[in-house]
Design a protein around this motif. Structure first.
Motif, mmCIF file in Angstrom:
data_model
loop_
_atom_site.group_PDB
_atom_site.id
_atom_site.type_symbol
_atom_site.label_atom_id
_atom_site.label_comp_id
_atom_site.label_asym_id
_atom_site.label_seq_id
_atom_site.Cartn_x
_atom_site.Cartn_y
_atom_site.Cartn_z
ATOM 1 N N ILE A 12 0.869 -1.191 0.000
ATOM 2 C CA ILE A 12 0.000 0.000 0.000
ATOM 3 C C ILE A 12 0.900 1.233 0.000
ATOM 4 O O ILE A 12 1.727 1.416 0.907
ATOM 5 C CB ILE A 12 -0.935 0.015 1.220
ATOM 6 C CG1 ILE A 12 -1.849 -1.227 1.190
ATOM 7 C CG2 ILE A 12 -1.769 1.299 1.250
ATOM 8 C CD1 ILE A 12 -2.870 -1.293 2.315
ATOM 9 N N ILE A 13 0.739 2.040 -1.035
ATOM 10 C CA ILE A 13 1.560 3.253 -1.105
ATOM 11 C C ILE A 13 0.700 4.430 -0.674
ATOM 12 O O ILE A 13 -0.314 4.736 -1.298
ATOM 13 C CB ILE A 13 2.105 3.480 -2.535
ATOM 14 C CG1 ILE A 13 2.762 2.196 -3.041
ATOM 15 C CG2 ILE A 13 3.113 4.626 -2.544
ATOM 16 C CD1 ILE A 13 3.301 2.292 -4.441
ATOM 17 N N GLY A 14 1.120 5.073 0.409
ATOM 18 C CA GLY A 14 0.366 6.216 0.945
ATOM 19 C C GLY A 14 -0.361 5.809 2.215
ATOM 20 O O GLY A 14 -1.310 5.019 2.158
ATOM 21 N N GLY A 16 -2.234 7.628 4.186
ATOM 22 C CA GLY A 16 -3.183 8.697 4.527
ATOM 23 C C GLY A 16 -4.490 8.059 4.950
ATOM 24 O O GLY A 16 -4.519 6.932 5.472
ATOM 25 N N LEU A 17 -5.591 8.746 4.701
ATOM 26 C CA LEU A 17 -6.889 8.244 5.147
ATOM 27 C C LEU A 17 -7.246 6.940 4.445
ATOM 28 O O LEU A 17 -7.611 5.961 5.085
ATOM 29 C CB LEU A 17 -7.960 9.308 4.901
ATOM 30 C CG LEU A 17 -7.807 10.568 5.756
ATOM 31 C CD1 LEU A 17 -8.825 11.619 5.360
ATOM 32 C CD2 LEU A 17 -7.945 10.236 7.234
ATOM 33 N N ALA A 18 -7.128 6.921 3.111
ATOM 34 C CA ALA A 18 -7.488 5.709 2.358
ATOM 35 C C ALA A 18 -6.516 4.578 2.667
ATOM 36 O O ALA A 18 -6.921 3.431 2.901
ATOM 37 C CB ALA A 18 -7.503 6.011 0.867
ATOM 38 N N ILE A 141 -2.576 2.015 -4.650
ATOM 39 C CA ILE A 141 -2.008 3.369 -4.655
ATOM 40 C C ILE A 141 -3.021 4.296 -3.974
ATOM 41 O O ILE A 141 -4.151 4.435 -4.426
ATOM 42 C CB ILE A 141 -1.733 3.886 -6.085
ATOM 43 C CG1 ILE A 141 -0.995 2.830 -6.911
ATOM 44 C CG2 ILE A 141 -0.901 5.165 -6.036
ATOM 45 C CD1 ILE A 141 -0.797 3.231 -8.367
ATOM 46 N N ALA A 142 -2.562 4.904 -2.881
ATOM 47 C CA ALA A 142 -3.464 5.785 -2.109
ATOM 48 C C ALA A 142 -2.680 7.020 -1.685
ATOM 49 O O ALA A 142 -2.670 7.394 -0.515
ATOM 50 C CB ALA A 142 -4.009 5.024 -0.900
ATOM 51 N N THR A 143 -2.022 7.620 -2.653
ATOM 52 C CA THR A 143 -1.103 8.724 -2.325
ATOM 53 C C THR A 143 -1.791 10.091 -2.336
ATOM 54 O O THR A 143 -1.130 11.109 -2.102
ATOM 55 C CB THR A 143 0.101 8.708 -3.282
ATOM 56 O OG1 THR A 143 -0.383 8.447 -4.603
ATOM 57 C CG2 THR A 143 1.105 7.652 -2.900
ATOM 58 N N MET A 146 -1.929 15.084 -3.044
ATOM 59 C CA MET A 146 -0.602 15.674 -3.078
ATOM 60 C C MET A 146 0.446 14.613 -3.432
ATOM 61 O O MET A 146 1.594 14.700 -2.993
ATOM 62 C CB MET A 146 -0.278 16.298 -1.712
ATOM 63 C CG MET A 146 -1.292 17.312 -1.234
ATOM 64 S SD MET A 146 -1.461 18.720 -2.346
ATOM 65 C CE MET A 146 0.121 19.483 -2.146
ATOM 66 N N THR A 147 0.053 13.640 -4.221
ATOM 67 C CA THR A 147 0.987 12.600 -4.690
ATOM 68 C C THR A 147 2.277 13.255 -5.169
ATOM 69 O O THR A 147 2.247 14.245 -5.901
ATOM 70 C CB THR A 147 0.327 11.825 -5.857
ATOM 71 O OG1 THR A 147 -0.840 11.172 -5.340
ATOM 72 C CG2 THR A 147 1.259 10.799 -6.462
ATOM 73 N N SER A 148 3.414 12.692 -4.751
ATOM 74 C CA SER A 148 4.692 13.321 -5.108
ATOM 75 C C SER A 148 4.857 13.372 -6.626
ATOM 76 O O SER A 148 4.299 12.543 -7.349
ATOM 77 C CB SER A 148 5.850 12.551 -4.477
ATOM 78 O OG SER A 148 5.963 11.303 -5.106
ATOM 79 N N SER A 242 -16.961 22.477 -3.075
ATOM 80 C CA SER A 242 -17.090 22.337 -1.629
ATOM 81 C C SER A 242 -15.836 22.777 -0.880
ATOM 82 O O SER A 242 -15.838 22.812 0.332
ATOM 83 C CB SER A 242 -17.433 20.899 -1.263
ATOM 84 O OG SER A 242 -16.319 20.094 -1.457
ATOM 85 N N CYS A 243 -14.765 23.077 -1.561
ATOM 86 C CA CYS A 243 -13.569 23.526 -0.855
ATOM 87 C C CYS A 243 -13.010 24.766 -1.554
ATOM 88 O O CYS A 243 -11.815 24.937 -1.681
ATOM 89 C CB CYS A 243 -12.538 22.412 -0.772
ATOM 90 S SG CYS A 243 -11.474 22.551 0.675
ATOM 91 N N MET A 244 -13.916 25.602 -2.026
ATOM 92 C CA MET A 244 -13.508 26.767 -2.802
ATOM 93 C C MET A 244 -12.921 27.848 -1.892
ATOM 94 O O MET A 244 -13.462 28.127 -0.827
ATOM 95 C CB MET A 244 -14.753 27.311 -3.491
ATOM 96 C CG MET A 244 -14.492 28.484 -4.380
ATOM 97 S SD MET A 244 -16.057 29.116 -4.942
ATOM 98 C CE MET A 244 -16.548 27.797 -6.004
#
Ligand code: FAD
Length: 464
Positions: A12-14, A16-18, A141-143, A146-148, A242-244
């Protein structure tokens, strides 16, 4: 180790939440996971903490359904709980008061997840900025958004196409002890009437503005200096609704904020006994209740302008800003073209994707797709067909929506849970304007269908 896996591990790469949700789902089913994250050695421009499963902006996972009202986000969470979602359980353990929303103490949340991941004997954690995917292995892949850059390029190469980018922004956080409660007041919308007191009388802190103050605020939002975007960013910048950034919303019209995050309805200023002209709301950000974030004030204004803008708000004249708002690139793939609803890549079925990278939007959605990808990896490794929840569920609809063939050749925009993606109810099931009944029916239908599905899905893959 799963007997059918032999020497294989799931990569699992990343984390984070996922990625963390997927890790929990796989390890509790007996799989061994190699979990990679570049943190704490390197962090993206949006991540700040050294811990895993960081929540980068608002501390809210969105609303929860009650007997009286239901939302699309609340429905998704209800489904995830039926599917035994691990991160939502942790979120509930570290929840802070937030009216009808599931908001968390962000430090306690990320700390708890990190401790549980690192203490798990089935997890090997590798701190590495992965530039390439492991060969011939099951990979998730769960990066995230902001995936590098290096990995973004590898994924783009693998998919033989350019990636897409969009932008969103984080809101400032303020320490409560710097708020002036002679002006600001606690109250949840409609929960307190004319008798509203200045002491704790709800979860939100409200800063009331009159017309003049409101217009001055809109002016600085529109005209204040912003952080410059690089040229490639400017060309492709578009904002997810929703994140404007608040300044983008302000630029859409003088009244836009009064109908959005600065809506005053249902909030009675105890000093006047009336609803103010506009309101800035602050939501608790940590369990101690010492930090509050400015609801809807994600911004790309320069930090010195942010300070000036915040101090123009009645009650925040001497605000101590502990974190300024920021704005960043967001990365996702063109899912309708390359991804199956099972979250497998069409061309590489041993590679699955989850989280924001798939074109779903939001913390809850990221956790949900992490959970679903893990279920499918577990099934595939046990030589079972991968599955997708019924269309009548919010999760099932989301997965179908992001991979819908009709969008194959369209400009694909990320999406969060919303009623509009569900199949309609039978004609006449509710009166046309009665949204409350409609939403309740959607919730009931989803629950029935999901429970049927869980019962028929092979045991051990839905429930442990
Ligand atoms: C600035 C910003 C603000 C947002 N605000 C909100 C909000 O308020 N509410 C909301 O619901 N959603 C918000 N989102 C959207 C989204 O819900 C979150 O980004 C969410 O964290 C995505 O979850 P994820 O698991 O896909 O990715 P993340 O949680 O970001 O996890 C990805 C992980 O992968 C790691 N990583 C990246 N590249 C590599 C690599 N090459 N090798 C190893 N590790 C790597 C990162 O370090 C990170 O830990 C925001 C997004 C951004 C960018």
């Amino acid at each position: 180790m799963s007997p059918l896996l032999k020497t294989n591990h799931i990569h699992i790469i990343g984390a984070g939440l996922a990625g963390c949700e997927a890790t929990f789902q796989l390890t509790k089913r007996g799989f061994e996971v190699i979990l990679y994250d570049m943190k704490p050695q390197e962090t993206s421009a949006a991540h700040h903490s050294r811990t895993l499963a960081e929540i980068v902006c608002s501390n809210s996972f969105g609303s929860i359904n009650t007997n009286e009202s239901a939302t699309a986000s609340g429905l998704l969470k209800a489904e995830m709980m039926l599917m035994d979602c691990e991160l939502l359980k942790i979120a509930q353990q570290v929840a802070v008061p937030a009216g009808k929303a599931l908001a968390v103490d962000r430090e306690a949340f990320t700390q708890t997840v990190t401790e549980q991941v690192k203490a798990n004997p089935k997890v090997t954690f590798i701190c590495k900025n992965m530039a390439n995917l492991p060969d011939d292995a099951w990979v998730l892949i769960a990066t995230g958004p902001m995936t590098s850059t290096e990995l973004s390029e590898s994924i783009a190469q693998l998919l033989k196409r350019e990636q897409l980018y969009f932008f969103d922004a984080a809101a400032p956080i303020i320490s409560k002890d710097s708020i002036n409660f002679d002006t600001a007041f606690y109250q949840d919308r409609y929960d307190a009437g004319l008798e509203g007191k200045k002491e704790q009388n709800g979860s939100y802190i409200n800063c009331p503005l009159n017309k003049e103050q409101y217009e001055a605020l809109v002016d600085i939002l529109i005209n204040g200096e912003k952080t410059e975007l690089k040229s490639f960013e400017t060309e492709s910048a578009s904002f997810f609704e929703s994140c404007m950034p608040v300044e983008v919303m302000a630029s859409r019209g003088i009244q836009t904020l009064r109908y959005g995050p600065m809506k005053p309805v249902g909030l009675t200023d105890p000093r006047t006994g009336r609803w103010p002209y506009a309101v800035v709301q602050l939501r608790q950000d940590n369990a101690e209740g010492t930090l509050y974030n400015m609801v809807g004030f994600q911004t790309n204004l320069k930090w010195n302008v942010q300070k000036q803008m915040i101090q123009m708000i009645p009650g925040l004249e001497e605000a101590n800003v502990v974190r300024y708002g920021v704005m960043h690139r967001n990365t996702y793939i063109h899912s309708p073209e390359v991804l199956k609803p099972t979250l497998q890549l069409k061309e590489y079925p041993k590679i699955l994707l989850a989280g924001q990278l798939t074109g779903t939007e939001g913390y809850t959605e990221s956790v949900a797709t992490g959970m679903m990808a893990a279920l499918n990896i577990a099934r595939l490794c046990n030589h079972m067909e991968p599955i997708v929840p019924p269309q009548e569920t919010m999760l099932g609809s989301l997965l179908r929506y992001i991979t819908r063939p009709e969008a194959m050749h369209q400009n694909f925009q990320p999406i969060n849970s919303n009623w509009g993606i569900l199949p309609e109810l039978p004609e006449g099931a509710y009166k046309r304007k009665d949204k409350k009944t409609r939403n309740k029916l959607y919730v009931e239908r989803s629950r029935v269908k999901l429970l049927e599905w869980i019962a028929t899905a092979e045991e051990s893959l839905i429930s442990v």
